[in-house]
Scaffold this motif. Structure first.
Motif, PDB file in Angstrom:
ATOM      1  N   LEU A 186      -5.472   5.357  -0.951  1.00 60.81           N
ATOM      2  CA  LEU A 186      -4.431   4.388  -0.600  1.00 60.81           C
ATOM      3  C   LEU A 186      -3.790   4.693   0.754  1.00 60.81           C
ATOM      4  O   LEU A 186      -3.476   3.777   1.513  1.00 60.81           O
ATOM      5  CB  LEU A 186      -3.370   4.333  -1.703  1.00 60.81           C
ATOM      6  CG  LEU A 186      -3.840   3.698  -3.015  1.00 60.81           C
ATOM      7  CD1 LEU A 186      -2.835   3.944  -4.123  1.00 60.81           C
ATOM      8  CD2 LEU A 186      -4.087   2.216  -2.829  1.00 60.81           C
ATOM      9  N   VAL A 187      -3.612   5.966   1.077  1.00 58.61           N
ATOM     10  CA  VAL A 187      -3.040   6.320   2.383  1.00 58.61           C
ATOM     11  C   VAL A 187      -4.012   5.964   3.504  1.00 58.61           C
ATOM     12  O   VAL A 187      -3.604   5.507   4.568  1.00 58.61           O
ATOM     13  CB  VAL A 187      -2.632   7.813   2.426  1.00 58.61           C
ATOM     14  CG1 VAL A 187      -2.293   8.254   3.835  1.00 58.61           C
ATOM     15  CG2 VAL A 187      -1.438   8.051   1.510  1.00 58.61           C
ATOM     16  N   TRP A 189       2.610   5.938  -3.059  1.00 60.33           N
ATOM     17  CA  TRP A 189       3.688   6.797  -3.541  1.00 60.33           C
ATOM     18  C   TRP A 189       3.671   6.913  -5.062  1.00 60.33           C
ATOM     19  O   TRP A 189       3.894   7.992  -5.613  1.00 60.33           O
ATOM     20  CB  TRP A 189       5.035   6.244  -3.072  1.00 60.33           C
ATOM     21  CG  TRP A 189       6.178   7.095  -3.490  1.00 60.33           C
ATOM     22  CD1 TRP A 189       7.076   6.849  -4.487  1.00 60.33           C
ATOM     23  CD2 TRP A 189       6.554   8.361  -2.938  1.00 60.33           C
ATOM     24  NE1 TRP A 189       7.974   7.869  -4.586  1.00 60.33           N
ATOM     25  CE2 TRP A 189       7.676   8.815  -3.645  1.00 60.33           C
ATOM     26  CE3 TRP A 189       6.036   9.143  -1.912  1.00 60.33           C
ATOM     27  CZ2 TRP A 189       8.290  10.020  -3.349  1.00 60.33           C
ATOM     28  CZ3 TRP A 189       6.657  10.344  -1.636  1.00 60.33           C
ATOM     29  CH2 TRP A 189       7.773  10.763  -2.346  1.00 60.33           C
ATOM     30  N   CYS A 190       3.367   5.797  -5.744  1.00 61.76           N
ATOM     31  CA  CYS A 190       3.452   5.763  -7.205  1.00 61.76           C
ATOM     32  C   CYS A 190       2.191   6.231  -7.918  1.00 61.76           C
ATOM     33  O   CYS A 190       2.232   6.487  -9.117  1.00 61.76           O
ATOM     34  CB  CYS A 190       3.780   4.351  -7.671  1.00 61.76           C
ATOM     35  SG  CYS A 190       5.415   3.794  -7.165  1.00 61.76           S
ATOM     36  N   LYS A 191       1.070   6.306  -7.213  1.00 58.24           N
ATOM     37  CA  LYS A 191      -0.198   6.671  -7.856  1.00 58.24           C
ATOM     38  C   LYS A 191      -0.800   7.913  -7.191  1.00 58.24           C
ATOM     39  O   LYS A 191      -1.674   7.814  -6.344  1.00 58.24           O
ATOM     40  CB  LYS A 191      -1.180   5.504  -7.761  1.00 58.24           C
ATOM     41  CG  LYS A 191      -0.720   4.269  -8.504  1.00 58.24           C
ATOM     42  CD  LYS A 191      -1.750   3.174  -8.407  1.00 58.24           C
ATOM     43  CE  LYS A 191      -1.298   1.965  -9.192  1.00 58.24           C
ATOM     44  NZ  LYS A 191      -2.321   0.908  -9.157  1.00 58.24           N
ATOM     45  N   PRO A 192      -0.351   9.097  -7.594  1.00 60.20           N
ATOM     46  CA  PRO A 192      -0.852  10.319  -6.966  1.00 60.20           C
ATOM     47  C   PRO A 192      -2.364  10.512  -7.092  1.00 60.20           C
ATOM     48  O   PRO A 192      -2.988  11.075  -6.205  1.00 60.20           O
ATOM     49  CB  PRO A 192      -0.115  11.438  -7.700  1.00 60.20           C
ATOM     50  CG  PRO A 192       0.985  10.810  -8.445  1.00 60.20           C
ATOM     51  CD  PRO A 192       0.653   9.365  -8.615  1.00 60.20           C
ATOM     52  N   LEU A 223       0.825  -1.215   0.000  1.00 59.50           N
ATOM     53  CA  LEU A 223       0.000   0.000   0.000  1.00 59.50           C
ATOM     54  C   LEU A 223       0.854   1.257   0.000  1.00 59.50           C
ATOM     55  O   LEU A 223       0.522   2.234  -0.684  1.00 59.50           O
ATOM     56  CB  LEU A 223      -0.943  -0.016   1.204  1.00 59.50           C
ATOM     57  CG  LEU A 223      -2.105  -0.992   1.104  1.00 59.50           C
ATOM     58  CD1 LEU A 223      -2.806  -1.147   2.453  1.00 59.50           C
ATOM     59  CD2 LEU A 223      -3.091  -0.540   0.039  1.00 59.50           C
ATOM     60  N   ALA A 224       1.946   1.258   0.748  1.00 63.60           N
ATOM     61  CA  ALA A 224       2.833   2.426   0.771  1.00 63.60           C
ATOM     62  C   ALA A 224       3.429   2.672  -0.610  1.00 63.60           C
ATOM     63  O   ALA A 224       3.491   3.814  -1.083  1.00 63.60           O
ATOM     64  CB  ALA A 224       3.938   2.232   1.804  1.00 63.60           C
TER      65      ALA A 224
END
Length: 129
Positions: free
Chosen positions: A47-48, A38-41, A33-34
């Motif tokens: 996701l956060v 990070w990769c999918k703004p 998930l982290a």
């Protein structure tokens, strides 16, 4: 993730297969998930939030493993607990950054460009009060 893996390898056999496997699976989910956040703004907020929940789930299993005395030593548990607390603070800060609240919250709207005048002569005219 590596520290959890090393710790689980030192668990007694009776805890490696149940508690250890759960810890491994949950920490892997946290890492996934982290990385995705990070990769999918575009999906970062969702996701956060899922990452925050995954850390809470991991903490429950982590505390249970401590209560079962699965860790080789209290020092090992304490070291991992500190790292987990730091991870929680980082994700909490990331979540707060994505959820500005309060009276002085930063606007989430994209800044707009300054207006341009339609003709060159319009920009050279003097304003008469």
């Amino acid at each position: 993730m590596l520290d959890i893996e090393k710790s689980v390898l030192q668990f007694p056999k009776r805890h490696q297969h149940v508690s250890g496997q759960q810890l491994r699976q949950q920490i892997f989910k946290v890492v996934q998930l982290a990385s995705r956040a990070w990769c999918k703004p575009a999906e970062r907020l969702t996701l956060v939030e899922a990452l925050d929940e995954a850390i809470i789930d991991f903490r429950i299993t982590f505390q249970l493993a401590k209560r079962l005395q699965a860790f080789a030593s209290f020092g090992q548990f304490e070291d991992l607990a500190r790292k987990l607390a730091e991870l929680g603070r980082e994700v909490g800060g990331w979540k707060r950054q994505l959820h500005p609240k309060g009276q002085n919250a930063v606007s989430r709207a994209k800044p707009q460009r300054a207006s341009t005048l339609s003709t060159p002569s319009a920009s050279t005219c003097e304003v008469i009060p």
